[in-house]
Design an enzyme around this catalytic site. Sequence first.
Site, PDB file in Angstrom:
ATOM      1  N   ARG A  70     -10.377 -11.439   1.831  1.00 35.45           N
ATOM      2  CA  ARG A  70     -11.245 -12.477   1.259  1.00 35.45           C
ATOM      3  C   ARG A  70     -10.562 -13.841   1.288  1.00 35.45           C
ATOM      4  O   ARG A  70     -11.229 -14.869   1.305  1.00 35.45           O
ATOM      5  CB  ARG A  70     -11.666 -12.072  -0.166  1.00 35.45           C
ATOM      6  CG  ARG A  70     -10.526 -11.945  -1.121  1.00 35.45           C
ATOM      7  CD  ARG A  70     -10.883 -11.147  -2.369  1.00 35.45           C
ATOM      8  NE  ARG A  70     -10.954  -9.705  -2.111  1.00 35.45           N
ATOM      9  CZ  ARG A  70     -11.283  -8.804  -3.015  1.00 35.45           C
ATOM     10  NH1 ARG A  70     -11.607  -9.167  -4.239  1.00 35.45           N
ATOM     11  NH2 ARG A  70     -11.325  -7.518  -2.705  1.00 35.45           N
TER      12      ARG A  70
ATOM     13  N   LYS B 291       0.839  -1.199   0.000  1.00 33.32           N
ATOM     14  CA  LYS B 291       0.000   0.000   0.000  1.00 33.32           C
ATOM     15  C   LYS B 291       0.874   1.249   0.000  1.00 33.32           C
ATOM     16  O   LYS B 291       2.020   1.202   0.451  1.00 33.32           O
ATOM     17  CB  LYS B 291      -0.844   0.024   1.295  1.00 33.32           C
ATOM     18  CG  LYS B 291      -1.999  -0.953   1.332  1.00 33.32           C
ATOM     19  CD  LYS B 291      -2.786  -0.803   2.624  1.00 33.32           C
ATOM     20  CE  LYS B 291      -3.903  -1.807   2.734  1.00 33.32           C
ATOM     21  NZ  LYS B 291      -4.975  -1.626   1.731  1.00 33.32           N
TER      22      LYS B 291
HETATM   23  N1  BES Z   1      -8.090  -3.787   4.520  1.00 30.71           N
HETATM   24  C1  BES Z   1      -8.257  -3.324   3.186  1.00 30.71           C
HETATM   25  C2  BES Z   1      -9.551  -2.542   2.988  1.00 30.71           C
HETATM   26  C3  BES Z   1      -9.684  -1.239   3.745  1.00 30.71           C
HETATM   27  C4  BES Z   1      -9.411  -0.046   3.103  1.00 30.71           C
HETATM   28  C5  BES Z   1     -10.165  -1.199   5.022  1.00 30.71           C
HETATM   29  C6  BES Z   1      -9.580   1.146   3.763  1.00 30.71           C
HETATM   30  C7  BES Z   1     -10.327  -0.014   5.703  1.00 30.71           C
HETATM   31  C8  BES Z   1     -10.040   1.165   5.072  1.00 30.71           C
HETATM   32  C9  BES Z   1      -8.290  -4.515   2.241  1.00 30.71           C
HETATM   33  O1  BES Z   1      -7.524  -5.604   2.597  1.00 30.71           O
HETATM   34  C10 BES Z   1      -7.778  -4.052   0.934  1.00 30.71           C
HETATM   35  O2  BES Z   1      -6.649  -3.666   0.878  1.00 30.71           O
HETATM   36  N2  BES Z   1      -8.608  -4.110  -0.100  1.00 30.71           N
HETATM   37  C11 BES Z   1      -8.229  -3.722  -1.413  1.00 30.71           C
HETATM   38  C12 BES Z   1      -8.797  -4.724  -2.376  1.00 30.71           C
HETATM   39  C13 BES Z   1      -8.287  -4.548  -3.798  1.00 30.71           C
HETATM   40  C14 BES Z   1      -6.813  -4.813  -3.850  1.00 30.71           C
HETATM   41  C15 BES Z   1      -9.056  -5.484  -4.705  1.00 30.71           C
HETATM   42  C16 BES Z   1      -8.798  -2.341  -1.674  1.00 30.71           C
HETATM   43  O3  BES Z   1      -9.897  -2.058  -1.222  1.00 30.71           O
HETATM   44  O4  BES Z   1      -8.106  -1.526  -2.260  1.00 30.71           O
HETATM   45 MN    MN Z   2      -5.509  -5.419   1.933  1.00 26.18          MN
END
Ligand code: BES
Ligand code: MN
Length: 491
Positions: free
Chosen positions: A347, A273
Amino acid sequence: MRIEISSNNPLEHATPALVVGCFEDERGQLFQECDAALGGCLGRLAETREITGKPGTTRLLYTLGKIPAERLLLVGLGKKTELTRERLRQAAGHAMQALRAARAASFATALPLASSLPRATESIAVGTLLGSYSFDLYKTKDIEQHFAFDAMTLLVPQPEQGQAGSIAEQAAQLCRGVCLARDLVSHPGNVVTPGYLAQEARRLAARHALECKVYEQDDLESLGMNALLGVGKGAAEPPRLIVVRYRGDGAKGRPVVLVGKGITFDSGGISIKPGPGMEEMKTDMAGAAAVLGTLEAAALLQLPVDLVGVIPTAENMPDGKAFKPGDVLASLSGTTIEITNTDAEGRLILCDALHFAQKFKPAAMIDLATLTGACVVALGHEASAVLGNDQRLVDALKKSGDETGERLWQLPLWDEYGEGMKSDIADLKNAGSRDGGTIKAAWFLKQFVGETRWAHLDIAGTAWSDKARPYSPKGATGVGVRLLIEYLRQK
Ligand code: BES
Ligand code: MN
Ligand code: ZN
C-alpha cells in the site's frame, strides 16, 4: 506453439493426435462418425462408462490405421446446454495435459464450434495456448524429459476458415501477454529485481514503439515519493517508478491507467515474515507483471485505447538502512504515514503511484496487487477481490471477470473501515488490525486516488497456484491480463 487452420474433414486428416469433444448427454455427429470408423469402439467405451463426457475427463485411443489420425483423444465437455466459454477453455486445457503425457507435440483439434464459432474458436485457442505453457528455464538435468508443443491444427468448416484464422491469431497475441506475465512471476527474485522490471518495460516499449520512462532513485527523491523510497531503503537495489504508455490508433478521450504492485521480493522487512513459504514472495510483483502483460497484448492486438501502465517497484528487505516500525513517511500526496508494520509495504508503494498517476487525468484507474494475506483467507484461490469508488467500473470489471474466468468478488469499502487506520503521530498508519485486512488496505489506497474513478484488484490468492489448473500449470497464472483486455475491448 504454432496454430494452423485447416478445413480438412477430421476423419481424413493425418495427425499424431486428433482431439474430439464428447458431451455427457448427447453423442455429436463427429463422435458417431469416429465411432463408425473405429468399428463401434467408442460406443462400447461409452456403454461401459469408460468414457462419460464429464468435464475434466479425457481418453486416448490408438486408431491402428482405421483413420489417418494416429491417436484419438476424446475430451469431456459436460452437458451440451451447459457448454460455456470457460468449459471450452478448460476442455482444451485438459486435452493439453493428456497430449503432453502422450508426448504428442503436434495435434489437430475438432472440438465443436457449433453455437458461436468466433467465441468457441477463441476459447479453444486460449485454452490450448495457455495449457501448453511451462516454465523450465532453470532446469538443467533430465533435459530429455522436457517437452514442448510444436503445432496445433484447428479443423473448421471451409466457410469459416478465414475468420477462424484471424481469431486464433488474436488469441495468440492475447496469450503472449498472459505468458509474459507468467514468465515474470515465475522467474526468481534474484533475477527479477526492480532494475530487471525496468529493463523489461524498456524492451516492451521498444518492441511496440511505446513511450517509456523510468524514474530512478534520484528522480523519486526530487518528486518526493517518500513512501516508495521508504520501502526500498533496506535493499541493495534501488526502487524505481516505471511508466509505459500505449496510445492505440483511434483512441478517444482520457487514458485508462493501470497501476501494478512491483515488490520483486517481500521478506516483510524489519517486520520480517516467518521462514516457511517465504519463497513464494517472489510473486509479489504479479500486479506489475499483469500490467506489462496487458500492455504487450493491447499493443499486439492494436486495441484502440490510450493505456498508461504505472509500476512502482522495490525490494522489501531488512537492513541497517531499512525503514522500520515507528518511522513516519511523508508520501507524495503530502499525507504522512506512520509505519506500524513494514510488511504492509504494498500500500505504501501504491499510494505514491496512485497519487502520481492522477497527473494523467485518467478516465479510469485500476490497480492490481498481491496486497493482503487476508484476501486469501476470504476468497481462497478462486477469485480476486475487487473494491472501488465507482460501481459502474466495478461492475464492468466483474463482467469481464465472468467472461474470462478470472473471477472477481466485490468487498465493501465503507468509511467505517478506516477508523482503525488513523495514527496518533501522523495522518494515517500503514497497518491496522488483521480483521477486514483486504478492505482496510483498499481503504488506505482510496485516500490517494482523489476523485478519479478507481478500482483495486487484490490478486494475492490468484496470481500463483499451488495446484495445476486445466489451462494453467502449477505456479504463475498470469491473472489480470485476460480480464483487463476484455474490459478494454468492452469499454
Ligand atoms: N505481499 C503480502 C501479501 C500476500 C500474502 C500476497 C500472501 C500473497 C500471498 C503483503 O505485502 C503483506 O505482507 N501483507 C500483510 C499486511 C499486514 C501486515 C497488514 C499481510 O497480509 O499479512
Ligand atoms: Mn508485505
Ligand atoms: Zn507484499
